[in-house]
Design a protein around this motif. Structure first.
Motif, PDB file in Angstrom:
ATOM      1  N   ASN A 217      11.457  10.659  -3.483  1.00 31.55           N
ATOM      2  CA  ASN A 217      11.406  11.202  -4.844  1.00 31.55           C
ATOM      3  C   ASN A 217      10.549  12.467  -4.933  1.00 31.55           C
ATOM      4  O   ASN A 217       9.758  12.634  -5.851  1.00 31.55           O
ATOM      5  N   GLY A 218      10.673  13.347  -3.953  1.00 31.63           N
ATOM      6  CA  GLY A 218       9.973  14.619  -3.987  1.00 31.63           C
ATOM      7  C   GLY A 218       8.527  14.570  -3.529  1.00 31.63           C
ATOM      8  O   GLY A 218       7.846  15.591  -3.546  1.00 31.63           O
ATOM      9  N   LYS A 219       8.018  13.393  -3.127  1.00 30.69           N
ATOM     10  CA  LYS A 219       6.641  13.274  -2.644  1.00 30.69           C
ATOM     11  C   LYS A 219       6.661  12.654  -1.253  1.00 30.69           C
ATOM     12  O   LYS A 219       7.565  11.903  -0.913  1.00 30.69           O
ATOM     13  N   TYR A 220       5.647  12.960  -0.477  1.00 29.91           N
ATOM     14  CA  TYR A 220       5.521  12.371   0.848  1.00 29.91           C
ATOM     15  C   TYR A 220       4.635  11.142   0.751  1.00 29.91           C
ATOM     16  O   TYR A 220       3.495  11.216   0.285  1.00 29.91           O
ATOM     17  N   VAL A 221       5.186  10.010   1.184  1.00 21.41           N
ATOM     18  CA  VAL A 221       4.460   8.746   1.050  1.00 21.41           C
ATOM     19  C   VAL A 221       4.794   7.814   2.217  1.00 21.41           C
ATOM     20  O   VAL A 221       5.928   7.779   2.687  1.00 21.41           O
ATOM     21  N   ALA A 222       3.781   7.095   2.640  1.00 22.91           N
ATOM     22  CA  ALA A 222       3.961   6.016   3.615  1.00 22.91           C
ATOM     23  C   ALA A 222       3.771   4.712   2.852  1.00 22.91           C
ATOM     24  O   ALA A 222       2.769   4.539   2.156  1.00 22.91           O
TER      25      ALA A 222
ATOM     26  N   ALA B  90       0.843  -1.193   0.000  1.00 23.40           N
ATOM     27  CA  ALA B  90       0.000   0.000   0.000  1.00 23.40           C
ATOM     28  C   ALA B  90       0.875   1.238   0.000  1.00 23.40           C
ATOM     29  O   ALA B  90       1.990   1.229   0.528  1.00 23.40           O
ATOM     30  N   TRP B  91       0.347   2.296  -0.595  1.00 22.08           N
ATOM     31  CA  TRP B  91       1.008   3.592  -0.635  1.00 22.08           C
ATOM     32  C   TRP B  91       0.002   4.640  -0.199  1.00 22.08           C
ATOM     33  O   TRP B  91      -1.093   4.719  -0.752  1.00 22.08           O
ATOM     34  N   ILE B  92       0.382   5.435   0.785  1.00 18.78           N
ATOM     35  CA  ILE B  92      -0.476   6.513   1.270  1.00 18.78           C
ATOM     36  C   ILE B  92       0.273   7.823   1.036  1.00 18.78           C
ATOM     37  O   ILE B  92       1.342   8.043   1.615  1.00 18.78           O
ATOM     38  N   TYR B  93      -0.255   8.671   0.172  1.00 18.75           N
ATOM     39  CA  TYR B  93       0.387   9.939  -0.176  1.00 18.75           C
ATOM     40  C   TYR B  93      -0.155  11.049   0.725  1.00 18.75           C
ATOM     41  O   TYR B  93      -1.362  11.181   0.911  1.00 18.75           O
ATOM     42  N   THR B  94       0.767  11.844   1.299  1.00 16.40           N
ATOM     43  CA  THR B  94       0.404  12.875   2.261  1.00 16.40           C
ATOM     44  C   THR B  94       0.959  14.234   1.853  1.00 16.40           C
ATOM     45  O   THR B  94       1.722  14.338   0.894  1.00 16.40           O
ATOM     46  N   THR B  95       0.586  15.254   2.625  1.00 11.79           N
ATOM     47  CA  THR B  95       1.056  16.615   2.348  1.00 11.79           C
ATOM     48  C   THR B  95       2.411  16.908   2.974  1.00 11.79           C
ATOM     49  O   THR B  95       3.061  17.886   2.616  1.00 11.79           O
ATOM     50  N   LYS B  96       2.836  16.075   3.948  1.00 15.00           N
ATOM     51  CA  LYS B  96       4.158  16.230   4.557  1.00 15.00           C
ATOM     52  C   LYS B  96       4.514  14.968   5.327  1.00 15.00           C
ATOM     53  O   LYS B  96       3.708  14.046   5.411  1.00 15.00           O
ATOM     54  N   ALA B  97       5.699  14.909   5.865  1.00 15.09           N
ATOM     55  CA  ALA B  97       6.150  13.740   6.622  1.00 15.09           C
ATOM     56  C   ALA B  97       5.457  13.701   7.981  1.00 15.09           C
ATOM     57  O   ALA B  97       5.130  14.737   8.546  1.00 15.09           O
ATOM     58  N   GLY B  98       5.228  12.477   8.468  1.00  8.85           N
ATOM     59  CA  GLY B  98       4.627  12.316   9.783  1.00  8.85           C
ATOM     60  C   GLY B  98       3.840  11.031   9.886  1.00  8.85           C
ATOM     61  O   GLY B  98       3.750  10.253   8.929  1.00  8.85           O
ATOM     62  N   PRO B  99       3.242  10.782  11.044  1.00  8.62           N
ATOM     63  CA  PRO B  99       2.492   9.545  11.260  1.00  8.62           C
ATOM     64  C   PRO B  99       1.136   9.579  10.552  1.00  8.62           C
ATOM     65  O   PRO B  99       0.443  10.591  10.570  1.00  8.62           O
TER      66      PRO B  99
END
Length: 138
Positions: free
Chosen positions: A89-94, A56-65
């Motif tokens: 790669n320039g995007k925030y992702v979990a 799974a990939w969860i894209y966010t607006t910044k780093a964090g939980p």
């Protein structure tokens, strides 16, 4: 002229204050989930036990939980879990990777729900199928 400058300054201040929104110092905004994707690779064999791969990939607006939960169609959501989003790669992702051990026949659909400061974002429904016509024990 002095009155005009004062009126313009007050108008600019009041316009900014009335704009609303979730402003934070530095203009970074709230932590939010933009989108979520789920992929499952079902076992390639009819023998069980077998392994399926889930990612799974969860894209966010910044780093964090990031809080997320897995949902099985027709059965509801599992427990809330947490994963850390990082800049990749320039995007925030979990990223979440799991190996699922399949012991019995299954024909189900799953999706992931993830949440930051806003509402939950849902991934697409993804099938998980295994026939298990050849039981190997275990």
């Amino acid at each position: 002229m002095k009155k005009f400058i004062l009126a313009a300054a007050l108008a600019a201040i009041s316009t900014g204050a009335m704009a609303g929104g979730n402003f934070q110092q530095g203009g970074s905004g709230p932590f939010d989930v933009k989108s979520a994707m789920l992929a499952i690779k079902s076992p390639a064999t009819n023998a069980c036990p077998a392994n399926a791969k889930m990612k799974a990939w969860i894209y966010t607006t910044k780093a964090g939980p990031v809080r997320y939960m897995m949902i099985r169609h027709g059965q509801g959501a599992g427990p809330i879990q947490t994963v850390m989003a990082k800049k990749i790669n320039g995007k925030y992702v979990a990223e979440i990777s799991r190996t699922l051990s399949i012991h019995h026949k299954i024909d189900a659909k799953y999706r992931i729900a993830a949440r930051g400061a806003g509402d939950y974002r849902f991934s697409n429904w993804v099938p998980l199928k295994a026939n298990c016509t050849i039981p190997l024990g275990g």
